[in-house]
Design a protein around this motif. Structure first.
Motif, PDB file in Angstrom:
ATOM      1  N   LEU A   1      -1.221  19.316  -8.878  1.00 39.30           N
ATOM      2  CA  LEU A   1      -1.431  20.570  -8.146  1.00 39.30           C
ATOM      3  C   LEU A   1      -0.340  21.592  -8.439  1.00 39.30           C
ATOM      4  O   LEU A   1      -0.569  22.799  -8.350  1.00 39.30           O
ATOM      5  N   GLY A   2       0.872  21.112  -8.731  1.00 43.66           N
ATOM      6  CA  GLY A   2       1.963  22.023  -9.040  1.00 43.66           C
ATOM      7  C   GLY A   2       2.446  22.826  -7.855  1.00 43.66           C
ATOM      8  O   GLY A   2       2.954  23.943  -8.014  1.00 43.66           O
TER       9      GLY A   2
ATOM     10  N   LEU B   1       0.828  -1.202   0.000  1.00 44.05           N
ATOM     11  CA  LEU B   1       0.000   0.000   0.000  1.00 44.05           C
ATOM     12  C   LEU B   1       0.867   1.258   0.000  1.00 44.05           C
ATOM     13  O   LEU B   1       0.520   2.263  -0.623  1.00 44.05           O
ATOM     14  N   SER B   2       2.018   1.203   0.688  1.00 47.55           N
ATOM     15  CA  SER B   2       2.921   2.346   0.709  1.00 47.55           C
ATOM     16  C   SER B   2       3.395   2.693  -0.700  1.00 47.55           C
ATOM     17  O   SER B   2       3.447   3.865  -1.086  1.00 47.55           O
ATOM     18  N   VAL B   3       3.746   1.679  -1.506  1.00 45.27           N
ATOM     19  CA  VAL B   3       4.199   1.916  -2.880  1.00 45.27           C
ATOM     20  C   VAL B   3       3.085   2.559  -3.697  1.00 45.27           C
ATOM     21  O   VAL B   3       3.316   3.504  -4.462  1.00 45.27           O
ATOM     22  N   ARG B   4       1.865   2.074  -3.527  1.00 46.86           N
ATOM     23  CA  ARG B   4       0.730   2.650  -4.259  1.00 46.86           C
ATOM     24  C   ARG B   4       0.500   4.110  -3.860  1.00 46.86           C
ATOM     25  O   ARG B   4       0.224   4.968  -4.706  1.00 46.86           O
ATOM     26  N   MET B   5       0.630   4.392  -2.568  1.00 44.21           N
ATOM     27  CA  MET B   5       0.406   5.756  -2.094  1.00 44.21           C
ATOM     28  C   MET B   5       1.517   6.699  -2.542  1.00 44.21           C
ATOM     29  O   MET B   5       1.273   7.885  -2.794  1.00 44.21           O
ATOM     30  N   GLN B   6       2.740   6.198  -2.634  1.00 43.96           N
ATOM     31  CA  GLN B   6       3.820   7.032  -3.159  1.00 43.96           C
ATOM     32  C   GLN B   6       3.514   7.479  -4.581  1.00 43.96           C
ATOM     33  O   GLN B   6       3.710   8.647  -4.937  1.00 43.96           O
TER      34      GLN B   6
ATOM     35  N   LEU C   1       0.546   7.729  -5.912  1.00 40.77           N
ATOM     36  CA  LEU C   1      -0.581   8.657  -5.855  1.00 40.77           C
ATOM     37  C   LEU C   1      -0.119  10.054  -5.446  1.00 40.77           C
ATOM     38  O   LEU C   1      -0.545  11.065  -6.027  1.00 40.77           O
ATOM     39  N   LEU C   2       0.775  10.138  -4.467  1.00 37.73           N
ATOM     40  CA  LEU C   2       1.268  11.443  -4.016  1.00 37.73           C
ATOM     41  C   LEU C   2       2.095  12.132  -5.105  1.00 37.73           C
ATOM     42  O   LEU C   2       2.004  13.348  -5.277  1.00 37.73           O
ATOM     43  N   ARG C   3       2.909  11.362  -5.819  1.00 35.99           N
ATOM     44  CA  ARG C   3       3.672  11.956  -6.925  1.00 35.99           C
ATOM     45  C   ARG C   3       2.729  12.529  -7.983  1.00 35.99           C
ATOM     46  O   ARG C   3       2.934  13.635  -8.488  1.00 35.99           O
ATOM     47  N   SER C   4       1.696  11.762  -8.303  1.00 32.22           N
ATOM     48  CA  SER C   4       0.717  12.214  -9.286  1.00 32.22           C
ATOM     49  C   SER C   4      -0.012  13.462  -8.799  1.00 32.22           C
ATOM     50  O   SER C   4      -0.231  14.415  -9.564  1.00 32.22           O
TER      51      SER C   4
ATOM     52  N   GLU D   1      11.497   5.830   0.313  1.00 35.63           N
ATOM     53  CA  GLU D   1      10.462   6.843   0.077  1.00 35.63           C
ATOM     54  C   GLU D   1      11.089   8.148  -0.403  1.00 35.63           C
ATOM     55  O   GLU D   1      10.628   8.761  -1.373  1.00 35.63           O
ATOM     56  N   ALA D   2      12.136   8.585   0.281  1.00 35.53           N
ATOM     57  CA  ALA D   2      12.757   9.867  -0.061  1.00 35.53           C
ATOM     58  C   ALA D   2      13.286   9.854  -1.481  1.00 35.53           C
ATOM     59  O   ALA D   2      13.065  10.788  -2.265  1.00 35.53           O
ATOM     60  N   PHE D   3      13.987   8.791  -1.856  1.00 35.16           N
ATOM     61  CA  PHE D   3      14.631   8.754  -3.164  1.00 35.16           C
ATOM     62  C   PHE D   3      13.629   8.507  -4.293  1.00 35.16           C
ATOM     63  O   PHE D   3      13.869   8.907  -5.429  1.00 35.16           O
ATOM     64  N   SER D   4      12.528   7.842  -3.991  1.00 34.37           N
ATOM     65  CA  SER D   4      11.561   7.559  -5.049  1.00 34.37           C
ATOM     66  C   SER D   4      10.639   8.742  -5.315  1.00 34.37           C
ATOM     67  O   SER D   4      10.040   8.832  -6.390  1.00 34.37           O
ATOM     68  N   MET D   5      10.535   9.683  -4.369  1.00 37.08           N
ATOM     69  CA  MET D   5       9.563  10.761  -4.504  1.00 37.08           C
ATOM     70  C   MET D   5      10.182  12.136  -4.691  1.00 37.08           C
ATOM     71  O   MET D   5       9.576  13.019  -5.283  1.00 37.08           O
TER      72      MET D   5
END
Length: 213
Positions: free
Chosen positions: A34-35, A19-24, A26-29, A47-51
């Motif tokens: 929103l910009g 679920l954490s991977v899916r939420m990462q 979603l947050l990136r998207s 998390e830090a490096f992927s986002m």
């Protein structure tokens, strides 16, 4: 509310890995849509490096390093940053006129060309340790395999140097294909040497709290 900055304090810490991977994602998207700037606090390197576009590593309220994920990972500014970014092996080393020694292994260190018999600490990530059944091509450290852990496509080896008072294991990571080639079992002798290491002269020695390996 259309904030200029969105603060996220460990928002995924209670989630399972899937679920954490899916939420990462979603947050990136959401950030792209929103910009706006997201300030994301996490203890997870993954998390830090992927986002992140920019990573800030902090230690007791002080900034240790700021940079892109690649800059922080490839060029850690201090021992703290190096150790914070995951599994790492620490070796006591010495510098002399552009070379570093770990035991009998000499490594070129041109950035330290002016050093004269100076002590240092050397960091080697587990995947940067070369493992061979026989000694080939120069000096290497003899070690015994004390534990084997298979993690998906990676095999993590715990090794102890022979004839060394320090029994803290050295960690090495090899592919499962390489592990099958070597056909290693617990208790066998191997020869290891670093493919790459990063050096910090002795003024950092007190700052490092790592277990000596």
């Amino acid at each position: 509310t259309e904030p200029k900055v969105l603060l996220l304090d460990e928002p995924l810490s209670a989630l399972d890995a899937h679920l954490s991977v899916r939420m990462q994602a979603l947050l990136r998207s959401l950030q792209r849509e929103l910009g706006i700037t997201f300030v994301y606090v996490t203890h997870s390197q993954t998390e830090a490096f992927s986002m992140a576009d920019r990573v800030v590593v902090m230690n007791e309220g002080r900034i240790e390093q700021i940079g892109t994920p690649d800059e922080v990972y490839e060029q850690p500014a201090s021992p703290f940053v190096y150790e914070f970014l995951g599994h790492v092996n620490l070796f006591h080393s010495r510098l002399h006129r552009g070379h570093a020694w770990i035991g009998d292994i000499a490594v070129a260190a041109p950035e330290h060309a002016e050093a004269e018999e100076r002590s240092a600490i050397a960091y080697v990530r587990p995947h940067e340790i070369e493992v061979e059944r026989v000694q080939t091509g120069g000096a290497a450290m003899a070690a015994l395999v004390v534990h084997i852990l298979s993690i998906g496509p990676i095999v993590r080896l715990e090794l102890v140097r022979k004839n060394d008072e320090d029994i803290t294991p050295i960690q090495a990571e090899i592919s499962k294909e390489r592990f099958r080639e070597l056909q290693l079992t617990k208790g066998e002798e191997v020869f290891i040497k670093p493919r790459r290491l990063d050096l910090f002269p002795n003024e950092y020695e007190e700052a490092s709290k790592s277990i000596r390996v």
